[in-house]
Design an enzyme around this catalytic site. Structure first.
Site, PDB file in Angstrom:
ATOM      1  N   PHE A 141       0.968  -1.232   0.055  1.00 44.05           N
ATOM      2  CA  PHE A 141      -0.184   0.082  -0.061  1.00 44.05           C
ATOM      3  C   PHE A 141       0.723   1.345  -0.056  1.00 44.05           C
ATOM      4  O   PHE A 141       2.080   1.188   0.347  1.00 44.05           O
ATOM      5  CB  PHE A 141      -0.860  -0.183   1.325  1.00 44.05           C
ATOM      6  CG  PHE A 141      -2.234   0.105   0.967  1.00 44.05           C
ATOM      7  CD1 PHE A 141      -3.040  -1.194   0.354  1.00 44.05           C
ATOM      8  CD2 PHE A 141      -3.111   1.041   1.132  1.00 44.05           C
ATOM      9  CE1 PHE A 141      -4.230  -1.295   0.042  1.00 44.05           C
ATOM     10  CE2 PHE A 141      -4.636   0.989   0.605  1.00 44.05           C
ATOM     11  CZ  PHE A 141      -5.249  -0.133   0.300  1.00 44.05           C
ATOM     12  N   GLN A 254      -7.644  14.604   3.279  1.00 45.77           N
ATOM     13  CA  GLN A 254      -6.868  13.745   2.389  1.00 45.77           C
ATOM     14  C   GLN A 254      -7.724  13.389   1.202  1.00 45.77           C
ATOM     15  O   GLN A 254      -9.187  13.057   1.259  1.00 45.77           O
ATOM     16  CB  GLN A 254      -6.768  12.362   2.960  1.00 45.77           C
ATOM     17  CG  GLN A 254      -6.064  11.380   1.954  1.00 45.77           C
ATOM     18  CD  GLN A 254      -5.606  10.147   2.472  1.00 45.77           C
ATOM     19  OE1 GLN A 254      -6.453   9.208   2.992  1.00 45.77           O
ATOM     20  NE2 GLN A 254      -4.232  10.226   3.109  1.00 45.77           N
ATOM     21  N   HIS A 256      -8.057  11.553  -2.170  1.00 44.27           N
ATOM     22  CA  HIS A 256      -7.541  10.073  -2.427  1.00 44.27           C
ATOM     23  C   HIS A 256      -7.514  10.189  -3.781  1.00 44.27           C
ATOM     24  O   HIS A 256      -8.132  10.608  -4.771  1.00 44.27           O
ATOM     25  CB  HIS A 256      -8.662   9.060  -2.052  1.00 44.27           C
ATOM     26  CG  HIS A 256      -8.200   7.659  -2.420  1.00 44.27           C
ATOM     27  ND1 HIS A 256      -7.879   7.177  -3.488  1.00 44.27           N
ATOM     28  CD2 HIS A 256      -8.001   6.847  -1.433  1.00 44.27           C
ATOM     29  CE1 HIS A 256      -7.348   5.635  -3.234  1.00 44.27           C
ATOM     30  NE2 HIS A 256      -7.212   5.503  -2.084  1.00 44.27           N
ATOM     31  N   LEU A 266     -14.795   5.471  -4.738  1.00 48.16           N
ATOM     32  CA  LEU A 266     -13.517   5.052  -4.512  1.00 48.16           C
ATOM     33  C   LEU A 266     -13.161   3.830  -5.541  1.00 48.16           C
ATOM     34  O   LEU A 266     -13.855   2.994  -5.518  1.00 48.16           O
ATOM     35  CB  LEU A 266     -13.196   4.638  -3.185  1.00 48.16           C
ATOM     36  CG  LEU A 266     -11.810   4.358  -2.512  1.00 48.16           C
ATOM     37  CD1 LEU A 266     -11.052   5.466  -2.875  1.00 48.16           C
ATOM     38  CD2 LEU A 266     -11.826   3.733  -1.278  1.00 48.16           C
ATOM     39  N   GLU A 269      -7.282   1.817  -3.488  1.00 44.38           N
ATOM     40  CA  GLU A 269      -5.714   1.930  -3.599  1.00 44.38           C
ATOM     41  C   GLU A 269      -4.956   0.472  -3.819  1.00 44.38           C
ATOM     42  O   GLU A 269      -4.005   0.448  -4.348  1.00 44.38           O
ATOM     43  CB  GLU A 269      -5.108   2.411  -2.374  1.00 44.38           C
ATOM     44  CG  GLU A 269      -3.516   2.738  -2.453  1.00 44.38           C
ATOM     45  CD  GLU A 269      -2.922   3.694  -1.163  1.00 44.38           C
ATOM     46  OE1 GLU A 269      -3.860   4.712  -0.984  1.00 44.38           O
ATOM     47  OE2 GLU A 269      -1.843   3.330  -0.787  1.00 44.38           O
ATOM     48  N   ARG A 300      -0.839   9.187  -0.313  1.00 42.61           N
ATOM     49  CA  ARG A 300      -1.748   9.770  -1.189  1.00 42.61           C
ATOM     50  C   ARG A 300      -1.828  11.259  -1.562  1.00 42.61           C
ATOM     51  O   ARG A 300      -2.120  11.628  -2.328  1.00 42.61           O
ATOM     52  CB  ARG A 300      -3.431   9.468  -0.475  1.00 42.61           C
ATOM     53  CG  ARG A 300      -3.360   7.926  -0.266  1.00 42.61           C
ATOM     54  CD  ARG A 300      -4.655   7.703   0.327  1.00 42.61           C
ATOM     55  NE  ARG A 300      -4.956   6.152   0.536  1.00 42.61           N
ATOM     56  CZ  ARG A 300      -5.978   5.423   1.129  1.00 42.61           C
ATOM     57  NH1 ARG A 300      -6.540   6.416   2.103  1.00 42.61           N
ATOM     58  NH2 ARG A 300      -6.194   4.318   0.893  1.00 42.61           N
ATOM     59  N   HIS A 367     -11.490  12.417   0.696  1.00 39.91           N
ATOM     60  CA  HIS A 367     -11.790  11.038   1.239  1.00 39.91           C
ATOM     61  C   HIS A 367     -11.655  10.728   2.656  1.00 39.91           C
ATOM     62  O   HIS A 367     -12.597  10.253   3.373  1.00 39.91           O
ATOM     63  CB  HIS A 367     -10.453  10.269   0.431  1.00 39.91           C
ATOM     64  CG  HIS A 367     -10.495   8.731   0.882  1.00 39.91           C
ATOM     65  ND1 HIS A 367     -11.432   7.918   0.512  1.00 39.91           N
ATOM     66  CD2 HIS A 367      -9.591   7.821   1.592  1.00 39.91           C
ATOM     67  CE1 HIS A 367     -11.320   6.573   0.778  1.00 39.91           C
ATOM     68  NE2 HIS A 367      -9.991   6.756   1.536  1.00 39.91           N
ATOM     69  N   GLU A 398     -12.819   8.112  12.620  1.00 46.05           N
ATOM     70  CA  GLU A 398     -12.553   9.227  11.827  1.00 46.05           C
ATOM     71  C   GLU A 398     -12.944  10.511  12.412  1.00 46.05           C
ATOM     72  O   GLU A 398     -12.377  11.630  12.064  1.00 46.05           O
ATOM     73  CB  GLU A 398     -13.102   8.870  10.384  1.00 46.05           C
ATOM     74  CG  GLU A 398     -12.565   9.931   9.384  1.00 46.05           C
ATOM     75  CD  GLU A 398     -13.150   9.614   7.873  1.00 46.05           C
ATOM     76  OE1 GLU A 398     -13.518   8.436   7.732  1.00 46.05           O
ATOM     77  OE2 GLU A 398     -12.830  10.291   7.061  1.00 46.05           O
ATOM     78  N   ARG A 409      -2.874  10.485   6.233  1.00 49.41           N
ATOM     79  CA  ARG A 409      -3.118   9.127   6.741  1.00 49.41           C
ATOM     80  C   ARG A 409      -2.571   8.354   5.679  1.00 49.41           C
ATOM     81  O   ARG A 409      -2.600   8.468   4.515  1.00 49.41           O
ATOM     82  CB  ARG A 409      -4.618   8.821   7.072  1.00 49.41           C
ATOM     83  CG  ARG A 409      -4.717   7.429   7.355  1.00 49.41           C
ATOM     84  CD  ARG A 409      -6.169   6.937   7.854  1.00 49.41           C
ATOM     85  NE  ARG A 409      -7.195   7.106   6.785  1.00 49.41           N
ATOM     86  CZ  ARG A 409      -7.132   6.162   5.756  1.00 49.41           C
ATOM     87  NH1 ARG A 409      -6.432   5.266   5.767  1.00 49.41           N
ATOM     88  NH2 ARG A 409      -8.162   6.586   4.726  1.00 49.41           N
TER      89      ARG A 409
END
Lengths: 598, 262
Positions: A141, A254, A256, A266, A269, A300, A367, A398, A409
């Site tokens: 990742f 963030q 994404h 989404l 990833e 990201r 995101h 979150e 993150r």
């Protein structure tokens, strides 16, 4: 008129995603029997279930084949071989990913407990993907220097959420499904309960508790292009702020890199973790210009900025040049069908593309909310930079800011953080209750206050504005003026616009006047929450004259540790947030700030 | 509804929505809303647009927008499906019309929102949670990729209720466990980590278990995740025939699981 009741619990949990469900389950396992969990949607609809790629822990089950370099194919680590991964590596990656804004003691705790967390899920029945010898499979990742994303194909959040919900049912946790928490009652820095709307009947109830936990999720719905579910309207964040609790690091949001073009949905990833390419109009893997070492698996924030530069400089793809191509065709049918089946389905349904055959257009999408309600590693919410506790109020997931994610993150750390800090908060609340905490009296009539709020929306007389229109303008503003790239002028305009929208919202009414299951009303309250915290995001971002992690200032493109190695704390005041700052916890001997390069 | 690479031309669609507020209405009725749609306008996009611009009282559930949360199962032109991943155009008839109803056979709370209480009660009846063996292992249980693959038909179920509300047996008998609960039971029975497959199979052998299924296949037809509850029910029926040996084999498997996880 349905009667308003007073309901009492030892612990009230708001939100039934991974954080909330873990909090309830662990408090229950510690012997607290009287727990109520509120969720505005059925618990299994929670957005934790939408997470795709994996949950981080340095199990060290796989490694690159010797001699193929760090991006080479992965193989299982034979028994007895040196483990290729460690919590120390996970810790450093997380600190670096956070651009040194993450609190290092909290990060250390999280990465050390991570392997045990994965095993807890596995022992409870979570169906992970497996290596040939039966150990849990792992993939790469972004921003992680070793393959440590433990996964179930590309629906990891789904299996985690179902597993923990089932176990909560097994242990008799009581769920109030489709109950909406409207207000938090804090007096003299002691939390006393919440006001909740039973969506089905339209009745408001005062819910008193010795401890209240918020696991209410993120605030990505303030943007037009977002990966977030419709439910992610940052309710808990806004409610806490209105109750006098500060919000921390709200400017860090963030984006994404791989939201489905035009929709923002989404594309995991894991697409890049499994080897997918990002390609510009010239057909080139442009990440070699920005992160030659990590390429597509840079973190990201960096990848999203790189994409946006390509788009802004005319190298975007698609008819309007506003997209980037995510190409997975070289992975082959078998890998795509076993590792990325859901991604394939999404691309077919929403873009008309079979990823086995061709690239899918993507763009950065709002995101993850790094900021939120400031909380300790035991979920204890704090009232100020000195760490004064808000007695009886806990948060994780979150909506909270511990802060382990800092300014950016890393993928797969969110499921980990939500689970682990949710569980810890449950244990801490159990101890708090068992140490003799009581129910504290509530002054005034919070139910009537919230009833009046509802009546205000329903009141038909002279309402000139529509809630939907105000909400749409806010999302447009946040997308245009507080997105991947920011500057003082645009954010200044955004702040003025938000203030005007807040005023206009006072004149906004709704069309549905009924009591029963009034989603028009919910939409109005949620929009009010968006307007509340968006002001904090922009004000915090305007004040922070540096670039760090996901907060990128075109007018201040460098990180400034001298001035800004600190957390933002925003308290509500009548004319806007009052900002103060809190130091970052750093082990200066082990992980002093460094330049962040990939 | 931002355009993507699909064709961007718009056309007008007549969206017929079944309305019903039990506090006010004697029975359900249809209202038609006209909205412009492009090739990538989903049915959920259409509902959102109608709610925002025409009639805020139109009531429905939704959340994730990409077929993983299970909120938005409804009945479109007589078939159950999720509305978030279905383009309006694919469902328009010759008159450019689409009909949206709530999931059938379930009590209506309001408009397109149904009461799934019986659905969740049946789910609870099969004890959807894993019942692991005694003893806390040090490492993960070594479950083989083949054993995991066998569970995939069940583990990706999002509990949307499309199958349950399409099932003719459920429609006639609310005591029947239903395709969703039986699929979950299948997941637990087949999971090598579950210690109670024998007891579970015994329950599924009961009056309202797997032998109630009339194999009408409506569940397969309705499932938005392309799962196959009927096949799972068939497997459970076969396992019930050899329940004792299956349970004994599980005990042996679990001893191995426990020894390997230390």
């Amino acid at each position: 008129m349905i009667e308003s009741r007073v309901i009492e619990h030892d612990i009230i949990v708001v939100g039934a995603g991974l954080a909330g469900t873990w909090a309830a389950l662990s408090a229950g396992q510690q012997g607290v029997a009287n727990i109520g969990v509120l969720s505005k949607i059925h618990p299994l609809r929670s957005h934790s279930g939408a997470a795709q790629g994996g949950i981080a822990a340095a199990l060290g089950n796989v490694r690159p084949v010797a001699g193929t370099g760090p991006r080479g194919p992965l193989e299982p680590v034979p028994a007895g071989d040196e483990p290729p991964d460690s919590w120390e590596l996970h810790m450093f990656d997380t600190i670096k990913g956070s651009d040194w804004l993450g609190d290092q003691a909290a990060i250390e705790l999280m990465v050390k407990e991570a392997p045990e967390m994965i095993l807890a899920y596995e022992h409870m029945g979570c169906v992970f993907s497996r290596l040939p010898d039966g150990r849990i499979a792992q993939r790469r990742f972004g921003g992680h220097s070793a393959p440590r994303a433990n996964y179930a194909a590309d629906y990891t959040g789904h299996v985690l959420l179902h597993t923990i919900h089932e176990q909560a049912l097994r242990h008799g946790v009581r769920f109030y499904s489709e109950w909406y928490c409207m207000d938090l009652i804090v007096e003299d820095n002691i939390c006393r309960g919440v006001v909740a709307l039973d969506i089905r009947t339209g009745a408001l109830h005062l819910m008193r508790a010795k401890a209240v936990f918020f696991g209410t999720g993120g605030y990505g719905r303030a943007w037009k292009i977002t990966s977030n579910a419709a439910a992610n309207t940052g309710d808990g964040v806004a409610i806490a702020y209105n109750a006098g609790v500060p919000l921390m690091d709200m400017e860090f949001v963030q984006f994404h890199p791989t939201g489905l073009y035009g929709k923002g949905i989404l594309m995991s990833e894991a697409c890049r973790g499994e080897g997918g390419y990002l390609v510009n109009r010239e057909g080139r893997r442009f990440m070699e210009d920005y992160a030659a070492d990590k390429m597509e698996l840079a973190p990201r924030d960096l990848v999203s900025r790189s994409e946006q530069i390509e788009i802004d400089e005319g190298r975007g793809t698609g008819a309007d040049g506003q997209g980037i191509d995510l190409d997975m065709t070289h992975l082959g049918r078998e890998k795509i069908m076993t590792r990325l089946p859901q991604v394939r389905e999404l691309a077919m349904n929403f873009a008309g593309v079979d990823i086995i055959e061709g690239p899918v257009p993507i763009q950065p999408t709002a995101h993850y909310s790094m900021g939120g309600i400031p909380a300790t590693v035991d979920g204890q919410v704090i009232a100020d930079a000195a760490g004064t506790p808000v007695v009886g109020f806990y948060a994780a997931g979150e909506c909270a800011c511990v802060s382990v994610h800092g300014a950016n993150r890393l993928g797969t750390n969110s499921l980990l953080g939500a689970s682990l800090f949710g569980r810890r908060a449950g244990t801490a609340m159990a101890a708090f209750v068992q140490d003799g905490a009581g129910l504290h009296p509530v002054s005034g009539d919070p139910v009537a206050r919230n009833q009046a709020r509802i009546a205000g929306f329903m009141d038909g007389g002279g309402k000139k504005e529509s809630v939907g229109q105000v909400g749409a303008e806010l999302k447009e503003t946040m997308t245009r003026q507080c997105g991947v790239f920011r500057n003082a002028e645009e954010m200044g305009k955004a702040l003025e616009k938000i203030k005007r929208l807040q005023q206009r919202f006072g004149q906004a009414g709704i069309m549905d006047k009924s009591r029963r299951f009034n989603t028009d009303l919910l939409g109005a309250i949620e929009t009010e929450h968006l307007l509340t915290f968006s002001e904090v995001i922009v004000a915090s971002g305007l004040a922070r004259t540096e670039s760090r992690g996901a907060h990128y200032r075109v007018d201040f493109p460098k990180r400034d540790d001298q001035e800004w190695l600190k957390h933002t704390m925003a308290h509500k005041a009548s004319d806007g947030p009052i900002l103060s700052y809190k130091p970052v916890h750093i082990f200066t001997d082990r992980y002093p700030p460094q330049e962040r390069k990939y | 509804m931002t355009g993507n690479r699909m064709e961007a031309s718009t056309q007008s669609a007549a969206v017929r929505i079944q309305r019903f507020d039990p506090d006010v209405d004697k029975k359900p009725y249809f209202r038609t809303y006209h909205i412009p749609v492009t090739a990538d306008t989903t049915i959920l996009d259409a509902l959102d647009a109608i709610k925002q611009h025409q009639d805020g009282s139109v009531t429905f559930r939704r959340s994730c927008r990409h077929a993983i949360c299970g909120s938005c199962a409804m009945n479109i032109n007589g078939r159950n499906t999720l509305v978030c991943n279905q383009p309006v155009r694919a469902h328009l008839d010759k008159k450019n019309q689409i009909s949206i109803r709530p999931l059938p056979y379930l009590p209506i709370i309001k408009d397109l929102v149904v009461d799934r209480s019986s659905f969740w009660e049946q789910y609870l009846k099969v004890k959807p949670w894993l019942l692991p063996p005694d003893g806390v292992p040090e490492k993960e249980y070594r479950v083989s990729p083949d054993e995991v693959a066998a569970l995939q038909n069940a583990e990706t179920c999002i509990m949307c209720g499309a199958c349950y509300s399409a099932c003719q047996v459920v429609a006639l008998n609310k005591n029947y466990l239903g395709p969703h609960a039986l699929l979950k039971a299948f997941l637990r029975v087949l999971d090598p980590r579950d210690s109670q497959p024998g007891q579970r199979l015994q329950q599924l052998d009961g009056d309202y278990g797997v032998f109630r299924c009339h194999t009408i296949f409506n569940c397969i037809d309705a499932c938005p995740k392309q799962l196959n509850p009927t096949e799972a029910i068939e497997t459970l029926r076969k396992l019930i025939q050899k329940r004792v040996t299956f349970a004994a084999a599980r005990e042996v498997r679990q001893e191995k699981l426990l020894s390997e996880s230390r």
